[in-house]
Each structure stands twice: as structure tokens, then as C-alpha cells.
Design a protein around this motif. Sequence first.
Motif, PDB file in Angstrom:
ATOM      1  N   ALA A 129     -12.081 -17.493 -30.834  1.00 10.42           N
ATOM      2  CA  ALA A 129     -10.884 -18.329 -30.719  1.00 10.42           C
ATOM      3  C   ALA A 129      -9.938 -17.825 -29.628  1.00 10.42           C
ATOM      4  N   VAL A 130      -9.854 -16.513 -29.466  1.00  3.73           N
ATOM      5  CA  VAL A 130      -8.974 -15.939 -28.439  1.00  3.73           C
ATOM      6  C   VAL A 130      -9.425 -16.398 -27.057  1.00  3.73           C
ATOM      7  N   TYR A 131     -10.718 -16.322 -26.811  1.00  4.97           N
ATOM      8  CA  TYR A 131     -11.233 -16.695 -25.494  1.00  4.97           C
ATOM      9  C   TYR A 131     -11.258 -18.207 -25.291  1.00  4.97           C
ATOM     10  N   GLN A 132     -11.457 -18.971 -26.363  1.00  4.08           N
ATOM     11  CA  GLN A 132     -11.380 -20.432 -26.242  1.00  4.08           C
ATOM     12  C   GLN A 132      -9.950 -20.855 -25.897  1.00  4.08           C
ATOM     13  N   ALA A 150     -19.943 -18.395 -20.408  1.00  5.13           N
ATOM     14  CA  ALA A 150     -20.169 -17.308 -21.368  1.00  5.13           C
ATOM     15  C   ALA A 150     -19.967 -17.795 -22.797  1.00  5.13           C
ATOM     16  N   LEU A 151     -18.953 -18.602 -23.023  1.00 14.38           N
ATOM     17  CA  LEU A 151     -18.699 -19.141 -24.364  1.00 14.38           C
ATOM     18  C   LEU A 151     -19.828 -20.072 -24.804  1.00 14.38           C
ATOM     19  N   ARG A 152     -20.290 -20.913 -23.895  1.00 12.18           N
ATOM     20  CA  ARG A 152     -21.409 -21.803 -24.230  1.00 12.18           C
ATOM     21  C   ARG A 152     -22.657 -20.994 -24.556  1.00 12.18           C
ATOM     22  N   GLU A 153     -22.940 -19.971 -23.774  1.00 11.57           N
ATOM     23  CA  GLU A 153     -24.113 -19.128 -24.019  1.00 11.57           C
ATOM     24  C   GLU A 153     -23.984 -18.406 -25.360  1.00 11.57           C
ATOM     25  N   TYR A 154     -22.797 -17.909 -25.658  1.00 10.75           N
ATOM     26  CA  TYR A 154     -22.574 -17.239 -26.944  1.00 10.75           C
ATOM     27  C   TYR A 154     -22.833 -18.214 -28.106  1.00 10.75           C
ATOM     28  N   GLN A 155     -22.292 -19.407 -28.011  1.00  7.18           N
ATOM     29  CA  GLN A 155     -22.481 -20.387 -29.074  1.00  7.18           C
ATOM     30  C   GLN A 155     -23.940 -20.815 -29.179  1.00  7.18           C
ATOM     31  N   ARG A 156     -24.619 -20.903 -28.063  1.00  8.53           N
ATOM     32  CA  ARG A 156     -26.037 -21.218 -28.067  1.00  8.53           C
ATOM     33  C   ARG A 156     -26.819 -20.128 -28.792  1.00  8.53           C
ATOM     34  N   GLN A 157     -26.505 -18.893 -28.536  1.00  9.57           N
ATOM     35  CA  GLN A 157     -27.182 -17.771 -29.201  1.00  9.57           C
ATOM     36  C   GLN A 157     -26.895 -17.762 -30.698  1.00  9.57           C
ATOM     37  N   GLN A 158     -25.691 -18.131 -31.063  1.00  8.46           N
ATOM     38  CA  GLN A 158     -25.312 -18.137 -32.479  1.00  8.46           C
ATOM     39  C   GLN A 158     -26.036 -19.222 -33.264  1.00  8.46           C
TER      40      GLN A 158
END
Length: 161
Positions: A129-132, A150-158
Motif C-alpha cells: 500500500a505504501v508503494y501504491q 515492479a508492483l505488477r511483477e510483485y502482484q503477478r508473483q503473489q
Amino acid sequence: IALSKELKQQLFLFRVKFAKDPSAGPEFLKLARASITSGDGFIQEEALRLFAELPISQDNLAAITDGLQNSPDPTLMKLALPELQRYLGTPMEAQVHDFLSAVMRSGPHFSAQTLSENIQPFLTPQSLAVYQQALAGMGATKTAGNLNAALREYQRQQTGA
């Protein structure tokens, strides 16, 4: 420049000589904190190496973030990331995320860009949430593009994609 390089060399020699000497602890700590806030990239680089020899603490983190807050040196910012990663998983983690997001949002251009290129290890369920929020406050910049990726990649990994 010559004076800065000489001071960096002296810090290096001090670190090598006293890093494992418990009696030098207070001086080591004082020197690290003073050096990181010097505003001189050469000296700050060696100060980060001094901090790597010290245990993490609230005061050390405050010195690091204060010293690097307005640093226009992207190389120095990249060197700081392993030291900042030491604070992940501690009660001080939120301060790391606040610092990183603030620099990306409104810090010196190349430092912000470097952080956005190397933010992946700092993305956690707690920090998302901080980075969003930081991304929402940015314009259409390379930093914003890097952070968004980076956020999209993180969410994809999750999600296991």
C-alpha cells in the motif's frame, strides 16, 4: 575531491582496524553516524560500510535516512539498499518503506530512478500500500514506470502467474 578521498581512506583504515574491536564500539558508532550525514558521497559510501559492521538500531536507521534523504548520487543510493534491507522484518521496517517511497516520489531524479529500478526486495504484503500510494502521487516519469512494473511483477508473483 582529494580531501574527500583522503577522509574516505581514513574511514576505511579505521573500519579495517577496529571493526571487530569491542572497545572501539562507541567511537565506531559515532564516526558512522557523523560520516553518513556529511553530504559527501565518498565519505557516505564508506559510512555505509561502517554501518554494515554495526547492529541495526533506530538511531542508526535515522542517521542513514537523514544522511541520504536528498542525495543526488544514484550509486550511493544503490549501495544503501543492502543496509536498508537489514531492517526488513523488524519494528523499524515501516520507516524504511517511508524513506524509499518519499525519495521515489519527490527525491533527486536519478536517486529516485535507481530506487525504483531496485525496489523489488522491499515489496511485501505490508509495504504494498505504501508503494501504491507513492505511485499514485507520481506523474508519468521513468521512476513511476519502474515502480509500476515492479508492483505488477510483485502482484503477478503473489497470484502464482
